[in-house]
Every structure is written in C-alpha cells, then in structure tokens.
Scaffold this motif. Structure first.
Motif, PDB file in Angstrom:
ATOM      1  N   LYS A   1      14.758  67.329  27.978  1.00 44.69           N
ATOM      2  CA  LYS A   1      14.237  66.072  28.515  1.00 44.69           C
ATOM      3  C   LYS A   1      12.881  66.286  29.182  1.00 44.69           C
ATOM      4  N   LYS A   2      12.758  67.402  29.914  1.00 41.86           N
ATOM      5  CA  LYS A   2      11.488  67.691  30.577  1.00 41.86           C
ATOM      6  C   LYS A   2      10.390  67.958  29.557  1.00 41.86           C
ATOM      7  N   LEU A   3      10.742  68.689  28.488  1.00 45.69           N
ATOM      8  CA  LEU A   3       9.758  68.960  27.438  1.00 45.69           C
ATOM      9  C   LEU A   3       9.346  67.673  26.735  1.00 45.69           C
ATOM     10  N   LYS A   4      10.323  66.776  26.547  1.00 44.76           N
ATOM     11  CA  LYS A   4      10.037  65.488  25.921  1.00 44.76           C
ATOM     12  C   LYS A   4       9.075  64.679  26.773  1.00 44.76           C
ATOM     13  N   ASN A   5       9.306  64.685  28.085  1.00 38.87           N
ATOM     14  CA  ASN A   5       8.422  63.946  28.988  1.00 38.87           C
ATOM     15  C   ASN A   5       7.014  64.533  28.989  1.00 38.87           C
ATOM     16  N   LEU A   6       6.928  65.865  28.870  1.00 43.90           N
ATOM     17  CA  LEU A   6       5.614  66.505  28.837  1.00 43.90           C
ATOM     18  C   LEU A   6       4.829  66.133  27.591  1.00 43.90           C
TER      19      LEU A   6
ATOM     20  N   GLN B   1      13.625  61.542  43.026  1.00 42.93           N
ATOM     21  CA  GLN B   1      14.235  62.336  41.951  1.00 42.93           C
ATOM     22  C   GLN B   1      13.659  61.949  40.596  1.00 42.93           C
ATOM     23  N   MET B   2      13.449  60.650  40.404  1.00 39.39           N
ATOM     24  CA  MET B   2      12.870  60.170  39.147  1.00 39.39           C
ATOM     25  C   MET B   2      11.454  60.712  38.982  1.00 39.39           C
ATOM     26  N   ALA B   3      10.672  60.690  40.058  1.00 36.74           N
ATOM     27  CA  ALA B   3       9.304  61.208  40.007  1.00 36.74           C
ATOM     28  C   ALA B   3       9.301  62.698  39.691  1.00 36.74           C
ATOM     29  N   GLU B   4      10.239  63.417  40.302  1.00 34.65           N
ATOM     30  CA  GLU B   4      10.329  64.866  40.059  1.00 34.65           C
ATOM     31  C   GLU B   4      10.698  65.150  38.606  1.00 34.65           C
ATOM     32  N   GLU B   5      11.633  64.375  38.079  1.00 33.17           N
ATOM     33  CA  GLU B   5      12.058  64.581  36.695  1.00 33.17           C
ATOM     34  C   GLU B   5      10.927  64.281  35.719  1.00 33.17           C
TER      35      GLU B   5
END
Length: 226
Positions: A142-147, A180-184
């Motif tokens: 998910k983090k890679l997708k957001n990046l 938490q949303m901002a961090e994610e």
C-alpha cells in the motif's frame, strides 16, 4: 508468569490463546527479558537481528538518524507489539533503523530458532505468525502504491476508494485518525486536511470526522489515471 501471559495474550502471534496454553509453550523454549530506561538504545541500525522482540511494559520508538543531525521517528510500539519478525528471516538480517526506549520499558526476546520451535509446536502460532508477515507485506504494498502517485489528491483518492470498495458503500467510516492517515500517505497532516477540504468544495467527497461519502465516483477514479 501470570502478568507475562496476560501481556502475551495481547500479542498478535498468541491471538486466541489462553494463559495455560501460553505457559505450556514457554516452558519448551528459551527467552530473555531485559529492562531499559528512557532514551536507552535497544538496537542500533546495522546491528545483526537474531531475535524478535515483544514489548511487555512501556513503549519504544523506531528512529532514523541522519548525518545532518535530523532524526525521524518512523513508528512507536506499545505493550503487546512485536518487532524484528521480518528481519530475522531475511538474508540481510540487520536492523534498518535504531530502536530506542521512549520511556522505561521491558522487552521479551525470542530467538529465530525458538520462533521456529513455537510454530512447530502449535499450528495456531504458525497461522498467526504467517498472518502477521502477510499483513506487513500488504501494508508495504500500500505504501509503495501511494508512492507511485504524484499528487496528494491521487493519494487521497486511492485511499478513500480502497475503503469504498472494502465497504461496498458510498458512505463509510475509516479507522485511521487524520494523523495516522497522513502518516500512511506520507504527507504532512495540514496538507492532508487542506486537500480534503478542497475535494469537498469540488464536489468529490463529503465528510464529518471519520465518516466519508463519495459524491462523484467517476471523477475520483479518473483522478488516479490522469
């Protein structure tokens, strides 16, 4: 042992275990418990990792120290949380960041060999451990997708559309706080709040606290491909 088993019951790898089952398992392995004072270093970046750690008391922080003197706190772990479970089974079994006691704490350490023993002794430990690793992979994906998204609006749209598809309703609640949303999403919290307001003004979404409503599903999906 009573207080120890009460805490271990809150740890994900011992989910759905009773105190007696945990006590039986821990009689068959070796483990160590260490105490740390506030701001004491538990593990340094680059050190070998041969144990998983379970926070029994207090809290710890995962920190990244830069040559410029800047320090970034990556995560905070509380009682019952586990760390090191991915690293010990990696070919590069070194801590990628430094672990520091954020207040006085106690940590239980179990070696890689004894984790394998626990998984062999009880299938539920194995299932819980595999579930933990799988969830870590999903979070990383998910983090890679957001990046991969260039704009903040794309990141927010992806986050909200994922929640929409999971709930199968245009009105849904998210469990994450704004921080938490901002961090994610890897963005500053003020920037996130401003863009949510802008998306509301543009008629894409409506929200109140943690309840969101998708107003224009087509336009939200178009944001991800533009």
């Amino acid at each position: 042992m009573d207080n120890l088993t009460d805490i271990l019951k809150t740890c994900i790898i011992f989910k759905n275990f009773n105190k007696e089952d945990i006590e039986i398992l821990f009689k068959k392995i070796n483990y160590n418990i260490y105490s740390y004072i506030k701001e004491e270093t538990i593990a340094m970046e680059g050190e070998n990792c041969s144990n998983i750690g379970i926070v029994l008391e207090g809290s710890i922080e995962i920190k990244k120290f830069f040559a410029s003197g800047k320090t970034v706190t990556i995560a905070k772990f509380l009682s019952g949380d586990i760390f090191g479970e991915v690293i010990i089974f990696s070919d590069i079994n070194k801590y990628p960041s430094t672990i520091v006691a954020s207040d006085n704490c106690k940590i239980l350490f179990i070696s890689k060999e004894d984790i394998v023993t626990l998984c062999g002794l009880n299938n539920l430990v194995l299932n819980n451990f595999m579930g933990l690793l799988s969830n870590k992979i999903l979070i990383l994906n998910k983090k890679l997708k957001n990046l991969s998204y260039e704009t903040l609006r794309q990141k927010i749209s992806s986050f909200l559309l994922e929640s929409y598809h999971m709930n199968e309703k245009i009105i849904f609640q998210i469990s994450s706080s704004r921080s938490q949303m901002a961090e994610e999403l890897g963005v500053p919290r003020p920037s996130l709040s401003r863009e949510l307001v802008n998306m509301k003004k543009d008629g894409l979404i409506d929200f109140h606290k943690n309840t969101f409503k998708i107003l224009d599903l087509g336009s939200m999906e178009d944001i991800l491909i533009n």
